[in-house]
Design a protein around this motif. Structure first.
Motif, short mmCIF file in Angstrom:
data_model
loop_
_atom_site.label_atom_id
_atom_site.label_comp_id
_atom_site.label_asym_id
_atom_site.label_seq_id
_atom_site.Cartn_x
_atom_site.Cartn_y
_atom_site.Cartn_z
N TRP A 44 0.76 -1.36 0.02
CA TRP A 44 0.03 0.01 0.09
C TRP A 44 0.75 1.25 -0.04
O TRP A 44 2.06 1.46 0.51
CB TRP A 44 -0.96 0.06 1.24
CG TRP A 44 -1.99 -0.72 1.06
CD1 TRP A 44 -2.82 -1.29 0.04
CD2 TRP A 44 -2.65 -1.40 2.11
NE1 TRP A 44 -3.85 -2.04 0.50
CE2 TRP A 44 -3.56 -2.14 1.76
CE3 TRP A 44 -2.56 -1.40 3.60
CZ2 TRP A 44 -4.74 -3.00 2.50
CZ3 TRP A 44 -3.35 -2.28 4.45
CH2 TRP A 44 -4.53 -2.96 3.92
N THR A 45 0.15 2.43 -0.45
CA THR A 45 0.89 3.69 -0.33
C THR A 45 0.71 4.05 0.91
O THR A 45 -0.26 3.74 2.00
CB THR A 45 0.35 4.68 -1.46
OG1 THR A 45 -1.24 4.75 -1.19
CG2 THR A 45 0.31 4.29 -2.80
N VAL A 46 1.30 5.23 1.43
CA VAL A 46 1.12 5.79 2.76
C VAL A 46 -0.58 6.31 2.87
O VAL A 46 -1.04 5.88 4.04
CB VAL A 46 1.89 7.11 2.82
CG1 VAL A 46 1.68 7.79 4.25
CG2 VAL A 46 3.44 6.54 2.86
N ASP A 47 -0.93 6.67 2.04
CA ASP A 47 -2.54 6.91 2.10
C ASP A 47 -3.16 6.11 2.26
O ASP A 47 -4.40 5.85 3.04
CB ASP A 47 -2.83 7.94 0.86
CG ASP A 47 -2.23 9.16 0.75
OD1 ASP A 47 -1.96 9.88 1.73
OD2 ASP A 47 -2.27 9.76 -0.43
N GLN A 48 -3.08 4.79 1.55
CA GLN A 48 -3.73 3.57 1.35
C GLN A 48 -3.71 2.81 2.84
O GLN A 48 -4.59 2.38 3.69
CB GLN A 48 -3.44 2.52 0.53
CG GLN A 48 -3.73 2.95 -0.84
CD GLN A 48 -3.06 2.31 -2.05
OE1 GLN A 48 -1.94 1.65 -1.76
NE2 GLN A 48 -3.47 2.58 -3.13
N LEU A 49 -2.37 2.96 3.47
CA LEU A 49 -2.24 2.39 4.96
C LEU A 49 -2.80 3.02 5.89
O LEU A 49 -3.55 2.55 6.63
CB LEU A 49 -0.86 2.24 5.07
CG LEU A 49 -0.28 1.74 6.53
CD1 LEU A 49 -0.92 0.46 7.01
CD2 LEU A 49 1.21 1.95 6.78
N ALA A 50 -2.76 4.41 6.00
CA ALA A 50 -3.56 5.41 6.50
C ALA A 50 -4.94 5.07 6.61
O ALA A 50 -5.68 5.00 7.70
CB ALA A 50 -3.31 6.86 6.44
N GLY A 51 -5.50 4.78 5.52
CA GLY A 51 -6.94 4.58 5.42
C GLY A 51 -7.33 3.17 5.92
O GLY A 51 -8.44 2.93 6.67
N PHE A 52 -6.55 2.28 5.88
CA PHE A 52 -6.71 0.95 6.63
C PHE A 52 -6.57 1.09 8.06
O PHE A 52 -7.61 0.68 8.79
CB PHE A 52 -5.56 -0.07 6.16
CG PHE A 52 -5.58 -1.21 7.17
CD1 PHE A 52 -6.66 -2.33 7.08
CD2 PHE A 52 -4.56 -1.26 7.95
CE1 PHE A 52 -6.62 -3.42 7.57
CE2 PHE A 52 -4.68 -2.67 8.75
CZ PHE A 52 -5.46 -3.50 8.80
N LEU A 53 -5.78 1.74 8.54
CA LEU A 53 -5.63 2.16 10.00
C LEU A 53 -6.82 2.84 10.68
O LEU A 53 -7.50 2.53 11.79
CB LEU A 53 -4.38 2.74 10.52
CG LEU A 53 -2.93 1.89 10.24
CD1 LEU A 53 -1.86 2.63 10.61
CD2 LEU A 53 -3.27 0.40 11.28
#
Length: 438
Positions: free
Chosen positions: A223-232
């Motif tokens: 994931w990109t940083v944005d995608q990881l942040a969305g997951f968390l």
């Protein structure tokens, strides 16, 4: 009654793996260090009957004491190969006998992988062939067929999977050669297609579009940083939020996450120690050491991860005992590794995020750290890799981006110190254009 030769039982001897520095060959039983009673391991040799009624000499080793070697020798002598397998030993007979012999002598996860290869691929494919009639051609035919099989994602078996299956068969037949049941190992002539290691592929916007259009997905997605942040953000209310956060930021393996105890975590110093892993073998949860010495490691924690663990400690999904597991069911039962994998996949479907495996959070943590400027050796230690080159090769795309950023940064620093950098560059370009254009 046991005959004694040189103070030891007949047919039992000690040897080691040391090599003669002059020739490069192993000393074997001639090693001068064998005068030390703690050096080397014990072996036995015994005459037995093979499946065709021929007398052969069996040798086995790795025993801690002469008594253990003698006990194993007696067991082989009492149950020779003819009695063990019947009139004709098949490849299936040998493989399952080999699995029984090595159980308890290798890591549980290693034994489980061997058993999986035998049950799923080797026994159905070549199990009926008499062991002493097995040829390289028959093994080649098996693996050519396996190369056309697909997994649960409708993808062909990866070259790395075929290599691991071959390694299992090779190891088992090496024992048959060592015990003189076979003259040579027919796996040695096997030819498999080469394969490159799958490196992490970032879910860029165009790749996400391709996935949404026709279901395309990389072998190893990150994931990109944005995608990881969305997951968390999406799993913030999940009872295992602390686990997901820890996995995403530190790259702990699934078994290491489930094997973590509170005595291994120091939230004041913001660090934890990885010293065990939990795996499931034939339906049982087993605690064991990490796979390699490098797997035993201490990892620094950022403030957000420390706070996530602190909150998790107060939840029902954690053992209140000081030596209890950090992540478990509310009634104290261990979380099963496969359940954790399925739970992660369910969360991704709910959040409609680009699909990755639970293990890919580990790759994402490494990519995130490297992109933030962490040294490769720091990431190597964080992941528990034995080899520096393996870490650098796996994340070569991230390192390439870092290299470009470093070059651009150095050039910018030089440009800033020059008196009139833009004019000089412009003049150079014009000069070149004049010469080239005439």
């Amino acid at each position: 009654m046991i005959d004694k030769v040189g103070g030891q039982p007949d047919g039992v001897y000690r040897r080691c793996g040391c090599k003669d520095p002059a020739t490069g060959r192993r000393w074997g039983s001639r090693c001068p260090r064998l005068a030390d009673p703690d050096h080397g391991t014990w072996y036995f040799a015994v005459q037995a009957t093979d499946p065709r009624g021929h007398r052969i000499r069996l040798r086995r080793g790795g025993y801690d004491s002469p008594a253990a070697a003698q006990a194993a020798r007696n067991a082989v002598a009492d149950h020779d190969l003819h009695e063990r397998f019947g009139e004709v030993a098949t490849v299936r007979d040998w493989l399952y006998s080999w699995l029984a012999d090595i159980e308890g002598t290798v890591r549980p996860t290693t034994w489980q992988a061997y058993r999986s290869h035998v049950v799923e691929y080797l026994s159905p494919g070549i199990g009926r062939i008499p062991l002493q009639e097995l040829t390289t051609g028959e093994i080649q035919h098996l693996f050519d067929g396996l190369g056309k099989r697909v997994n649960r994602y409708a993808d062909p078996l990866a070259p790395a999977t075929l290599q691991r299956i071959r390694a299992t068969l090779r190891r088992s037949l090496n024992i048959a050669v060592r015990e003189q049941v076979l003259r040579w190992n027919p796996v040695l002539g096997l030819v498999l297609p080469g394969g490159r290691r799958s490196r992490p592929t970032v879910w860029s916007r165009n790749r996400v579009d391709a996935w949404r259009l026709d279901g395309w997905r990389p072998v190893v997605g990150v994931w990109t940083v944005d995608q990881l942040a969305g997951f968390l953000d999406g799993v913030e209310d999940d009872p295992l939020y602390g686990l997901w956060h820890l996995a995403a930021l530190t790259g702990l393996r699934r078994g290491e996450l489930l094997g973590l105890k509170w005595i291994d975590v120091d939230l004041d110093s913001r660090e934890l120690t990885v010293c065990r892993q939990r795996t499931e073998i034939t339906g049982q949860i087993i605690d064991s050491l990490p796979k390699t010495d490098a797997g035993v490691r201490t990892i620094a924690l950022d403030r957000d991860t420390s706070q996530a663990l602190e909150c998790h400690r107060l939840s029902d999904w954690s053992s209140p005992a000081a030596d209890g597991f950090v992540f478990c069911w509310p009634d104290g039962r261990p979380l099963r590794p496969d359940w954790l994998t399925h739970r992660f996949a369910e969360l991704l479907k709910q959040l409609k995020l680009p699909p990755i495996r639970l293990h890919d959070l580990r790759h994402g943590a490494a990519t995130l750290a490297l992109s933030a400027g962490a040294d490769v050796r720091v990431v190597q230690e964080m992941l528990g890799h034995t080899n520096y080159a393996f870490t650098a090769d796996t994340y070569v795309s991230v390192l390439s981006a870092q290299s470009r950023a470093a070059v651009d940064g150095a050039a910018e620093a030089v440009r800033a110190k020059r008196a009139r950098p833009h004019r000089a560059i412009t003049n150079t370009v014009h000069d070149r254009g004049g010469r080239l254009g005439g």
